[in-house]
Design an enzyme around this catalytic site. Structure first.
Site, PDB file in Angstrom:
ATOM      1  N   ASP A 151       3.669 -21.119  55.965  1.00 53.94           N
ATOM      2  CA  ASP A 151       4.464 -22.191  55.211  1.00 53.94           C
ATOM      3  C   ASP A 151       6.269 -21.483  54.775  1.00 53.94           C
ATOM      4  O   ASP A 151       6.289 -20.249  54.785  1.00 53.94           O
ATOM      5  CB  ASP A 151       3.852 -22.667  53.644  1.00 53.94           C
ATOM      6  CG  ASP A 151       3.522 -21.185  53.051  1.00 53.94           C
ATOM      7  OD1 ASP A 151       2.993 -20.129  53.700  1.00 53.94           O
ATOM      8  OD2 ASP A 151       3.215 -21.256  51.710  1.00 53.94           O
ATOM      9  N   GLU A 171       0.465 -19.993  51.730  1.00 53.90           N
ATOM     10  CA  GLU A 171       0.436 -19.007  51.151  1.00 53.90           C
ATOM     11  C   GLU A 171       1.059 -18.799  49.807  1.00 53.90           C
ATOM     12  O   GLU A 171       1.190 -18.272  48.741  1.00 53.90           O
ATOM     13  CB  GLU A 171       1.067 -17.833  52.043  1.00 53.90           C
ATOM     14  CG  GLU A 171       0.813 -16.543  51.331  1.00 53.90           C
ATOM     15  CD  GLU A 171       1.645 -15.818  50.228  1.00 53.90           C
ATOM     16  OE1 GLU A 171       1.114 -15.101  49.344  1.00 53.90           O
ATOM     17  OE2 GLU A 171       2.780 -16.137  50.313  1.00 53.90           O
TER      18      GLU A 171
HETATM   19 ZN    ZN Z   1       7.116 -15.286  49.742  1.00 49.09          ZN
HETATM   20 ZN    ZN Z   2       5.604 -14.024  51.896  1.00 49.56          ZN
END
Ligand code: ZN
Ligand code: ZN
Length: 437
Positions: A104, A170
């Protein structure tokens, strides 16, 4: 003195004698990296130009799945929204290893000026924003695509099985959504394939692109968001005795909370941070409001200390509020945060030689503690984990002052893609060949 001589001298001065007789990089790693280098650069540029926010990684996931299918693997898609996994079975029996990359990007408007800079915009918290791979997850995804291709090419000689984990979100799911490593685990990423270990890497601005960094034990902080609402009783600003002032109570809670780090926790053991990030209360100069909201973050490196800070912050909030005649509602923590990213000590010590083999004459850097958090920590809580860092800043540029991860000017020098690929490949092959060593 030329650079190589300087590097060798540096290695002699900083490494114990045993480490100098280092393991050489495997021939098959050198060959695979040379063959794949241009492809990995292309993938990373393409992903960089088409960044997607957390839980929106449809294009990236499709690209990864198509690549894995093209390699003859059978990827599973749609895990934790856009997660993609695939298992590669080697020709020989051996251990099970998971390799993880995150996919991401962030709500940051890119200012790198790169020819393949992102022009993408999206909506984040109701606002239109640029989207950028400002944390380098584009590099992680491209490197793991390359590692998968290299390992498929070595399939017959491989001992054991590898689970490739391409993870979304994440950086944290949008408000009201679940996502990331926690949801991947909840949806069974390790249920059918319980690995003996998990490896991950992160490109990092504070290292140069010829450097690898690692640290045994606690590596990145546990990160926990907290919230509190201090409740008083609204009154006229000229008649404070007619109500209960939550602003004064909130101010005292903030001040008193500073003593958690400065007076209460044993910071000789591990550092602790308590930060208030926002205060909201009141609407007008002559009205004492009913309530004040405070939010902040707690960073710790030890699970007991983490629980202790939760208790102490709650206690301070409740007692200081009570001393002011106010009450407080606390959410400490406000949600399941990320635990400490913990590198298994024995595994880290063992794999250090593999990382050194990939970085050659440049000594592997002992990383300092990083106050940032990583949801890789959730996998490493399930099985022994190794999370290492690859420099992003061009050699010759001061990595201490280079634009950091999450900055609109953050850039990954493309030589880091090659180093990351070689390091991950060398560590993987070494691990599979001698799992218990
Ligand atoms: Zn980051
Ligand atoms: Zn990262």
């Amino acid at each position: 003195m030329n650079r190589l001589a300087a590097a060798l001298m540096c290695a002699c001065l900083t490494l114990p004698a045993a480490a100098i007789a280092q393991e050489a990089q495997r021939g098959e790693v050198t060959a695979a990296a040379a063959a794949l280098q241009a492809k990995v650069v292309d993938w990373r540029r393409d992903i960089h130009q088409h960044p997607e926010l957390s839980n929106r990684e449809t294009r990236t996931a499709a690209k990864v799945a198509e690549h894995l299918r093209g390699l003859g693997l059978e990827p599973r898609t749609g895990i934790a929204h856009h997660g993609v996994t695939a298992v590669l079975k080697g020709g020989r029996p051996g251990p099970r290893l998971a390799l993880r990359a995150d996919m991401d990007a962030l709500p940051v408007t890119e200012e790198t000026g790169l020819p393949f800079a992102s022009q993408v915009t999206d909506t984040y918290r109701g606002q239109t924003t640029g989207v950028m791979h400002a944390c380098g997850h584009d590099a992680h995804t491209a490197i793991l695509m390359g590692v998968a291709e290299a390992l498929v090419g070595m399939r017959e000689q491989l001992a054991g099985e590898i689970l490739f984990v391409f993870q979304p979100a994440e950086e944290g799911a949008p408000e009201g959504e679940e996502g990331g490593a926690g949801l991947m685990l909840k949806e069974g990423v390790f249920a059918d394939f319980k690995p003996d270990a998990v490896f991950g890497l992160h490109v990092f601005s504070t290292l140069n692109a010829n450097q690898i960094g690692v640290r045994a034990g606690p590596t990145m902080a546990a990160s926990d968001r907290f919230g509190m609402t201090v409740v008083g009783r609204q009154t006229h600003g000229s008649r404070p005795w007619g109500g209960v002032d939550p602003i004064v109570a909130a101010a005292q809670i903030i001040n008193q909370s500073q003593t958690i780090v400065s007076r209460q926790m044993d910071i000789s053991k591990q550092p602790v941070v308590v930060t208030f990030g926002a205060i909201n209360g009141g609407i007008r100069y002559n009205i004492i409001p009913d309530s004040v909201e405070l939010v902040g973050t707690i960073r710790t490196f030890d699970e007991d200390m983490r629980a202790d800070v939760f208790k102490r912050l709650t206690s301070i909030a409740e007692h200081v509020a009570a001393a002011n005649g106010a009450t407080v509602e606390t959410q400490i923590p406000a949600e399941d945060g990320n635990p400490v990213t913990f590198n298994n000590e024995a595994l880290t010590e063992r794999m250090r030689a593999s990382l050194q083999a990939a970085s050659g004459a440049e000594p592997v850097v002992d990383m300092p503690l990083i106050m940032g958090a990583e949801d890789f920590s959730l996998y490493a809580r399930e099985v022994p984990g190794l999370f290492f860092f690859v420099g992003a800043t061009p050699v010759g540029q001061d990595a201490g002052t280079a634009p950091s991860n999450h900055s609109p000017k953050f850039d990954v020098d493309e030589s880091a893609l090659d180093l990351g690929l070689r390091a991950m490949l060398q560590a993987t092959l070494d691990y599979l060949d001698t799992p218990a060593g």
